[in-house]
Design an enzyme around this catalytic site. Structure first.
Site, mmCIF file in Angstrom:
data_model
loop_
_atom_site.group_PDB
_atom_site.id
_atom_site.type_symbol
_atom_site.label_atom_id
_atom_site.label_comp_id
_atom_site.label_asym_id
_atom_site.label_seq_id
_atom_site.Cartn_x
_atom_site.Cartn_y
_atom_site.Cartn_z
ATOM 1 N N GLY A 16 36.081 6.452 39.173
ATOM 2 C CA GLY A 16 36.244 5.790 37.880
ATOM 3 C C GLY A 16 35.408 6.367 36.757
ATOM 4 O O GLY A 16 35.375 7.575 36.525
ATOM 5 N N ASP A 62 22.783 3.370 48.263
ATOM 6 C CA ASP A 62 23.155 2.056 47.732
ATOM 7 C C ASP A 62 22.109 1.739 46.661
ATOM 8 O O ASP A 62 20.904 1.716 46.972
ATOM 9 C CB ASP A 62 23.123 1.026 48.874
ATOM 10 C CG ASP A 62 23.563 -0.353 48.423
ATOM 11 O OD1 ASP A 62 23.324 -0.729 47.251
ATOM 12 O OD2 ASP A 62 24.139 -1.077 49.251
ATOM 13 N N VAL A 63 22.545 1.488 45.431
ATOM 14 C CA VAL A 63 21.575 1.288 44.345
ATOM 15 C C VAL A 63 20.719 0.032 44.513
ATOM 16 O O VAL A 63 19.721 -0.131 43.822
ATOM 17 C CB VAL A 63 22.233 1.280 42.936
ATOM 18 C CG1 VAL A 63 22.790 2.643 42.578
ATOM 19 C CG2 VAL A 63 23.286 0.183 42.811
ATOM 20 N N GLY A 91 28.719 -0.283 39.981
ATOM 21 C CA GLY A 91 28.920 -1.704 39.719
ATOM 22 C C GLY A 91 29.939 -2.277 40.672
ATOM 23 O O GLY A 91 30.670 -1.547 41.352
ATOM 24 N N TYR A 154 28.872 -12.013 37.869
ATOM 25 C CA TYR A 154 29.068 -10.672 37.281
ATOM 26 C C TYR A 154 28.663 -10.667 35.806
ATOM 27 O O TYR A 154 27.951 -9.773 35.337
ATOM 28 C CB TYR A 154 30.537 -10.285 37.452
ATOM 29 C CG TYR A 154 30.939 -8.931 36.911
ATOM 30 C CD1 TYR A 154 30.663 -7.767 37.620
ATOM 31 C CD2 TYR A 154 31.619 -8.812 35.695
ATOM 32 C CE1 TYR A 154 31.051 -6.520 37.130
ATOM 33 C CE2 TYR A 154 32.016 -7.572 35.200
ATOM 34 C CZ TYR A 154 31.725 -6.426 35.934
ATOM 35 O OH TYR A 154 32.110 -5.190 35.442
ATOM 36 N N LYS A 158 25.742 -8.556 33.987
ATOM 37 C CA LYS A 158 26.022 -7.596 32.908
ATOM 38 C C LYS A 158 25.297 -7.989 31.612
ATOM 39 O O LYS A 158 24.834 -7.122 30.867
ATOM 40 C CB LYS A 158 27.527 -7.477 32.676
ATOM 41 C CG LYS A 158 28.294 -6.827 33.849
ATOM 42 C CD LYS A 158 27.815 -5.421 34.164
ATOM 43 C CE LYS A 158 28.783 -4.669 35.074
ATOM 44 N NZ LYS A 158 28.286 -3.324 35.436
HETATM 45 N N1 LIG Z 1 37.211 -0.918 35.088
HETATM 46 C C1 LIG Z 1 36.948 -1.817 34.174
HETATM 47 O O1 LIG Z 1 37.866 -2.331 33.522
HETATM 48 C C2 LIG Z 1 35.513 -2.206 33.860
HETATM 49 C C3 LIG Z 1 35.309 -3.023 32.753
HETATM 50 C C4 LIG Z 1 34.009 -3.353 32.391
HETATM 51 C C5 LIG Z 1 32.945 -2.857 33.113
HETATM 52 N N2 LIG Z 1 33.160 -2.062 34.194
HETATM 53 C C6 LIG Z 1 31.963 -1.524 34.874
HETATM 54 O O2 LIG Z 1 32.014 -0.116 34.794
HETATM 55 C C7 LIG Z 1 31.302 0.470 35.880
HETATM 56 C C8 LIG Z 1 32.188 1.493 36.564
HETATM 57 O O3 LIG Z 1 33.314 0.811 37.121
HETATM 58 P P1 LIG Z 1 34.670 1.547 37.516
HETATM 59 O O4 LIG Z 1 35.758 0.791 36.908
HETATM 60 O O5 LIG Z 1 34.523 2.982 37.295
HETATM 61 O O6 LIG Z 1 34.669 1.179 39.098
HETATM 62 P P2 LIG Z 1 35.004 2.005 40.398
HETATM 63 O O7 LIG Z 1 35.079 0.987 41.491
HETATM 64 O O8 LIG Z 1 36.167 2.910 40.176
HETATM 65 O O9 LIG Z 1 33.695 2.908 40.598
HETATM 66 C C9 LIG Z 1 32.474 2.312 40.906
HETATM 67 C C10 LIG Z 1 31.671 3.263 41.796
HETATM 68 O O10 LIG Z 1 30.422 2.644 42.069
HETATM 69 C C11 LIG Z 1 30.140 2.779 43.440
HETATM 70 N N3 LIG Z 1 29.267 1.695 43.890
HETATM 71 C C12 LIG Z 1 29.609 0.384 44.022
HETATM 72 N N4 LIG Z 1 28.565 -0.293 44.516
HETATM 73 C C13 LIG Z 1 27.547 0.591 44.672
HETATM 74 C C14 LIG Z 1 26.230 0.496 45.148
HETATM 75 N N5 LIG Z 1 25.726 -0.668 45.584
HETATM 76 N N6 LIG Z 1 25.453 1.602 45.163
HETATM 77 C C15 LIG Z 1 25.938 2.799 44.731
HETATM 78 N N7 LIG Z 1 27.203 2.962 44.295
HETATM 79 C C16 LIG Z 1 27.992 1.863 44.265
HETATM 80 C C17 LIG Z 1 31.490 2.736 44.129
HETATM 81 O O11 LIG Z 1 31.448 3.315 45.438
HETATM 82 C C18 LIG Z 1 32.341 3.516 43.149
HETATM 83 O O12 LIG Z 1 32.344 4.907 43.441
HETATM 84 C C19 LIG Z 1 30.892 -0.687 36.772
HETATM 85 O O13 LIG Z 1 29.545 -1.024 36.497
HETATM 86 C C20 LIG Z 1 31.811 -1.811 36.343
HETATM 87 O O14 LIG Z 1 31.258 -3.079 36.602
HETATM 88 C C21 LIG Z 1 34.421 -1.742 34.601
#
Ligand SMILES: NC(=O)c1ccc[n+]([C@@H]2O[C@H](COP(=O)([O-])OP(=O)(O)OC[C@H]3O[C@@H](n4cnc5c(N)ncnc54)[C@H](O)[C@@H]3O)[C@@H](O)[C@H]2O)c1
Length: 251
Positions: A16, A62-63, A91, A154, A158
């Site tokens: 992502g 794992d963060v 996240g 969540y 955030k």
């Molecule tokens: N997609 C959306 O619409 C959206 C909207 C608002 C905020 N966000 C935020 O954007 C950020 C990126 O999300 P995304 O949509 O790319 O998601 P995604 O699920 O495609 O990617 C998230 C990545 O984080 C990794 N991850 C999850 N938990 C982890 C942990 N404990 N330690 C290390 N790595 C971990 C996952 O393995 C994954 O590769 C996140 O913080 C998410 O909450 C996403």
């Protein structure tokens, strides 16, 4: 032009937005350390970036696990050098009515989204203080600004990320370190499509057309572009800010 060959660490870099941000920073000439809980996917992402000529390293961590985060940063330092940029994108979201949120669920969501950001920022900051230069960016969420039903844990995490970056911006400004938040709206990533499949956000494209003024979901590259700016030399006077990349959904 500023310096473009710094060392950047991106958490959640295997998928992502994190992956798009890692690609973007590598394309700007930075060396990039990819951290993700999914070590195999992080290695595959690193291979892809190396194929494009980037200098990268990948670590499984794992963060929420401080010793794993510290070890991953040590590996980045050993492989690439001292860290100048950190982007916390790892996240995890969950849709649950407030009355049903178990304590364990609350703790996990806060640990990944908020404490994970704290761990990554604190692991990076000594190098930045020594260099008198640094860029920290946290990926929060527009829901952390607006609130959202069925996401109390969540959204609280955030919102905490936004407040954390404001505090750090004030505390670290004199060290040449800026700290900002990018708050994405509906971004077309595996996370959003998983929520669609599970029925938490049914009909993503239809909903986006209705609730997003721009009329569509955003792309991970659009988030990465905002992030790339905040990580640049040119952004030296922008700190403590929340940059919404949300198509006008939250103002
Ligand atoms: N997609 C959306 O619409 C959206 C909207 C608002 C905020 N966000 C935020 O954007 C950020 C990126 O999300 P995304 O949509 O790319 O998601 P995604 O699920 O495609 O990617 C998230 C990545 O984080 C990794 N991850 C999850 N938990 C982890 C942990 N404990 N330690 C290390 N790595 C971990 C996952 O393995 C994954 O590769 C996140 O913080 C998410 O909450 C996403």
């Amino acid at each position: 032009m500023g310096t473009t060959d710094r060392v950047a660490v991106v958490s959640g870099a295997a998928s992502g937005m994190g992956l798009a941000i890692a690609r973007h920073l590598a394309a700007r000439g930075h060396r990039v350390g990819l951290i993700d809980v999914d070590g195999g996917a992080a290695q595959r992402a690193a291979e892809e970036l190396r194929g494009q000529g980037a200098v990268v390293t990948a670590s499984q961590a794992d963060v929420t696990d401080r010793s794993a985060v510290d070890a991953a940063f040590e590996r980045v330092r050993a492989d690439l050098g001292r860290v100048g940029i950190v982007v916390a994108s790892a996240g995890m979201e969950l849709f649950e009515p407030f009355v049903d949120i178990a304590v364990e669920s609350w703790q996990r969501i806060v640990a990944v989204n908020l404490t994970g950001t704290f761990h990554c920022f604190q692991a990076a900051v000594p190098d930045m203080i020594d260099a008198k230069w640094g860029r920290m960016v946290a990926i929060a969420s527009s829901s952390g600004q607006s609130g959202a039903a069925r996401m109390a844990h969540y959204v609280a995490a955030k919102g905490g990320v936004i407040a954390l970056t404001k505090s750090l911006a004030l505390e670290l400004a004199r060290h040449g370190i800026t700290v900002n938040t990018v708050s994405p709206g509906m971004i077309d990533t595996p996370m959003l499509r998983r929520a669609e499949t599970k029925g938490d956000v049914p009909g993503v494209d239809k909903i986006a057309k209705m609730v997003v003024p721009v009329g569509r979901t955003g792309t991970a590259d659009e988030v990465a572009a905002a992030c790339g700016y905040l990580c640049s030399d040119e952004a030296a006077f922008t700190t403590g800010q929340t940059i919404g990349v949300n198509g006008g959904m939250v103002l």
